[in-house]
Design an enzyme around this catalytic site. Structure first.
Site, PDB file in Angstrom:
ATOM      1  N   HIS A   1     -76.692  54.393 -10.720  1.00  0.00           N
ATOM      2  CA  HIS A   1     -75.777  55.398 -11.276  1.00  0.00           C
ATOM      3  C   HIS A   1     -76.852  56.582 -11.495  1.00  0.00           C
ATOM      4  O   HIS A   1     -78.093  56.214 -11.764  1.00  0.00           O
ATOM      5  CB  HIS A   1     -75.351  55.041 -12.610  1.00  0.00           C
TER       6      HIS A   1
ATOM      7  N   HIS B   1     -77.315  59.885 -13.858  1.00  0.00           N
ATOM      8  CA  HIS B   1     -77.050  60.586 -15.027  1.00  0.00           C
ATOM      9  C   HIS B   1     -77.144  61.989 -14.849  1.00  0.00           C
ATOM     10  O   HIS B   1     -77.970  62.621 -14.159  1.00  0.00           O
ATOM     11  CB  HIS B   1     -77.809  60.470 -16.205  1.00  0.00           C
TER      12      HIS B   1
END
Ligand code: 5GP
Length: 139
Positions: free
Chosen positions: A102, A104
């Site tokens: 992921h 951010h």
């Protein structure tokens, strides 16, 4: 290091857990971080299984980066931000806590410090409203 498909983001992708989804296409999904480090903090992930950057297929990575760019601009516009911080951790030693790749996206305002990681959980209503704001700011 292998991929465990019981991680939280895999469950969000399978709709086994709720999330404030901002964006989705064939290869990627984006949703609001449940413990935002600033209003508008969201996450971009590949749909394909990737523990982190190190085992991610390059086409999925390229797809993620295109979405990271698009959502960075949208999040800045949506929250009237002066800048945007990108974070991406690989393995526990680097601060990774969820083992599905992921990125951010954290909108920033001049003079405002980031809230600490793993802080307060935001309410689902606020997260949904923030996802709507970012979506509305996408071009
Ligand atoms: P990492 O430390 O792995 O880079 O970041 C993991 C992020 O996932 C943290 O910012 C944390 O707030 C977020 N997170 C943890 N659990 C959930 C969840 O159930 N839903 C959402 N949307 N985000 C989560």
């Amino acid at each position: 290091m292998s991929y465990d498909d019981q991680n939280i983001f895999a469950k969000i992708l399978r709709r086994e857990l709720p999330a404030a989804i901002v964006y989705e296409d064939e290869r990627t999904a984006a949703f609001m971080d449940i413990m935002p480090r600033s209003p508008g903090h969201c996450l971009v992930i590949p749909k394909a299984h990737a523990r982190n950057l190190l085992d991610c297929d390059e086409a999925d990575l390229a797809a993620c980066m295109a979405v990271v760019k698009k959502l960075s601009g949208a999040a800045m516009r949506a929250f009237g931000a002066d800048g945007v911080t990108l974070l991406q951790a690989n393995e526990s030693a680097a601060g990774q806590e969820v083992f599905h790749l992921h990125f951010h996206i954290i909108p920033r305002h001049d003079g405002e410090k980031l809230k600490p990681p793993a802080g307060e959980m935001e309410s689902p209503d606020v997260l949904m409203a923030n996802a709507d704001k970012i979506r509305a700011a996408m071009e």
